[in-house]
Design a protein around this motif. Sequence first.
Motif, PDB file in Angstrom:
ATOM      1  N   UNK A  72     -13.006 -16.490 -28.659  1.00 24.52           N
ATOM      2  CA  UNK A  72     -13.046 -15.698 -27.434  1.00 24.52           C
ATOM      3  C   UNK A  72     -14.227 -14.736 -27.455  1.00 24.52           C
ATOM      4  N   UNK A  73     -14.497 -14.131 -28.612  1.00 25.05           N
ATOM      5  CA  UNK A  73     -15.626 -13.207 -28.721  1.00 25.05           C
ATOM      6  C   UNK A  73     -16.944 -13.916 -28.403  1.00 25.05           C
ATOM      7  N   UNK A  74     -17.085 -15.156 -28.846  1.00 23.40           N
ATOM      8  CA  UNK A  74     -18.302 -15.916 -28.552  1.00 23.40           C
ATOM      9  C   UNK A  74     -18.403 -16.232 -27.056  1.00 23.40           C
ATOM     10  N   UNK A  75     -17.268 -16.539 -26.448  1.00 26.92           N
ATOM     11  CA  UNK A  75     -17.263 -16.824 -25.015  1.00 26.92           C
ATOM     12  C   UNK A  75     -17.662 -15.585 -24.228  1.00 26.92           C
ATOM     13  N   UNK A  76     -17.083 -14.441 -24.587  1.00 29.00           N
ATOM     14  CA  UNK A  76     -17.395 -13.194 -23.890  1.00 29.00           C
ATOM     15  C   UNK A  76     -18.878 -12.863 -24.043  1.00 29.00           C
ATOM     16  N   UNK A  77     -19.437 -13.139 -25.209  1.00 27.94           N
ATOM     17  CA  UNK A  77     -20.869 -12.898 -25.423  1.00 27.94           C
ATOM     18  C   UNK A  77     -21.712 -13.728 -24.461  1.00 27.94           C
ATOM     19  N   UNK A  78     -21.279 -14.937 -24.194  1.00 29.64           N
ATOM     20  CA  UNK A  78     -22.008 -15.788 -23.241  1.00 29.64           C
ATOM     21  C   UNK A  78     -21.832 -15.313 -21.805  1.00 29.64           C
ATOM     22  N   UNK A  79     -20.642 -14.848 -21.475  1.00 25.85           N
ATOM     23  CA  UNK A  79     -20.404 -14.378 -20.108  1.00 25.85           C
ATOM     24  C   UNK A  79     -21.233 -13.139 -19.806  1.00 25.85           C
ATOM     25  N   UNK A  80     -21.389 -12.274 -20.792  1.00 22.59           N
ATOM     26  CA  UNK A  80     -22.127 -11.014 -20.637  1.00 22.59           C
ATOM     27  C   UNK A  80     -23.630 -11.295 -20.633  1.00 22.59           C
ATOM     28  N   UNK A  81     -24.126 -11.776 -19.507  1.00 22.01           N
ATOM     29  CA  UNK A  81     -25.517 -12.231 -19.442  1.00 22.01           C
ATOM     30  C   UNK A  81     -26.538 -11.106 -19.534  1.00 22.01           C
ATOM     31  N   UNK A  82     -26.182  -9.895 -19.108  1.00 19.36           N
ATOM     32  CA  UNK A  82     -27.156  -8.797 -19.203  1.00 19.36           C
ATOM     33  C   UNK A  82     -27.038  -8.033 -20.524  1.00 19.36           C
ATOM     34  N   UNK A  83     -26.108  -8.472 -21.382  1.00 17.13           N
ATOM     35  CA  UNK A  83     -25.967  -7.957 -22.749  1.00 17.13           C
ATOM     36  C   UNK A  83     -25.776  -6.442 -22.795  1.00 17.13           C
ATOM     37  N   UNK A  84     -24.986  -5.926 -21.847  1.00 13.99           N
ATOM     38  CA  UNK A  84     -24.709  -4.484 -21.857  1.00 13.99           C
ATOM     39  C   UNK A  84     -23.385  -4.157 -22.535  1.00 13.99           C
ATOM     40  N   UNK A  85     -22.719  -5.197 -23.069  1.00 14.14           N
ATOM     41  CA  UNK A  85     -21.463  -4.973 -23.758  1.00 14.14           C
ATOM     42  C   UNK A  85     -20.236  -5.035 -22.874  1.00 14.14           C
ATOM     43  N   UNK A  86     -20.432  -5.270 -21.585  1.00  8.82           N
ATOM     44  CA  UNK A  86     -19.326  -5.351 -20.628  1.00  8.82           C
ATOM     45  C   UNK A  86     -19.405  -6.683 -19.878  1.00  8.82           C
ATOM     46  N   UNK A  87     -18.253  -7.114 -19.397  1.00  8.16           N
ATOM     47  CA  UNK A  87     -18.195  -8.242 -18.466  1.00  8.16           C
ATOM     48  C   UNK A  87     -17.851  -7.681 -17.097  1.00  8.16           C
ATOM     49  N   UNK A  88     -18.742  -7.854 -16.134  1.00  6.51           N
ATOM     50  CA  UNK A  88     -18.469  -7.355 -14.790  1.00  6.51           C
ATOM     51  C   UNK A  88     -18.029  -8.500 -13.884  1.00  6.51           C
ATOM     52  N   UNK A  89     -17.694  -8.160 -12.646  1.00  4.73           N
ATOM     53  CA  UNK A  89     -17.189  -9.166 -11.716  1.00  4.73           C
ATOM     54  C   UNK A  89     -18.198 -10.271 -11.459  1.00  4.73           C
TER      55      UNK A  89
END
Length: 317
Positions: A72-89
């Motif tokens: 899951x951590x790897x998936x979240x890293x991919x979703x966070x495209x701007x690499x700010x540490x957050x996943x936004x809408x």
Amino acid sequence: MSPLRSIAPLCFLAVVAFAVPAQEKRVHHRSDLSDHAHKDGEGYQYDHEAFLGKEESKTFDQLTPEESKAKLAKIVERIDTDKDGYVNHAELHYWIKHRQRRYIEENVNKHWNDYDMNHDGKIGWEEYKNTTYGYYLDEAFDDVEDKATYRTMLTRDERRFKTADRDGDGIATREEFTAFLHPEEFDYMKGVVVQETVEDIDKDGDGKINLDEYIGDMYTSENGEKEPDWVQTERTHFSEFRDTNKDGFLDADEVARWVLPGEVDHADNEAKHLIHETDTDKDGHLLLSELLDKFEFIKTSTITDYGGMRLDSHEEL
């Protein structure tokens, strides 16, 4: 592969915004987020598949808890495209749409070689027909118990194939074959989606859907049980919303508005729903720690292909 297993059935799902009853199973929302009903409080399989992706949903549950969280951590890293540490809408919405596209591509790729028998990069109707029905065609379905059903399947497949075949040459390109398998994705295939829906539900063959047929497609009473509240709600929906001309039937136009609500972005709704369910501090962004806190919910969502997403090194967003 069974020769009688048509690979072009339509999937009908249950989705509107947050919690949606199972009776919405015939609504098409482009790339299907899940084959499961979207019912909060009765499990999270819909959200599981919406987050992870439907096609690979089995593998996540086969991992240990530690392995699952690392994945899951790897998936979240991919979703966070701007690499700010957050996943936004916006990032979550893009990810869900991406997984929808991947599902369709992988589904088409999986079946392509089964039907492209001469390996010319195209699939002719005769190739598809002979691969799917060939043995039974020679004997006019004599060995099949329900001959009428398979004749109907063949007729419907041929009609859908010819509609997908835009240039009418009897041969499907990869794009045309995609339209054949996933007609809800293509505007020019909407008529087929509507026609097949009417044929499925219209039991008296009058080309329209009456209230009994509409309810019967969703619910059948067993042992005199009391009709559930959601069935009563659907009766109201039929008369007040579906049957717009108030003639007591759903015609093709009314069915189209029902099963192909093109103005609804279900990936957007699901992104909002996932944030709503997991954003503990309600700041509109998701941290990995928040997702891990709701791990049982997230691991069965679209983020992870419903628990089965493979993180291949070559895969790009």
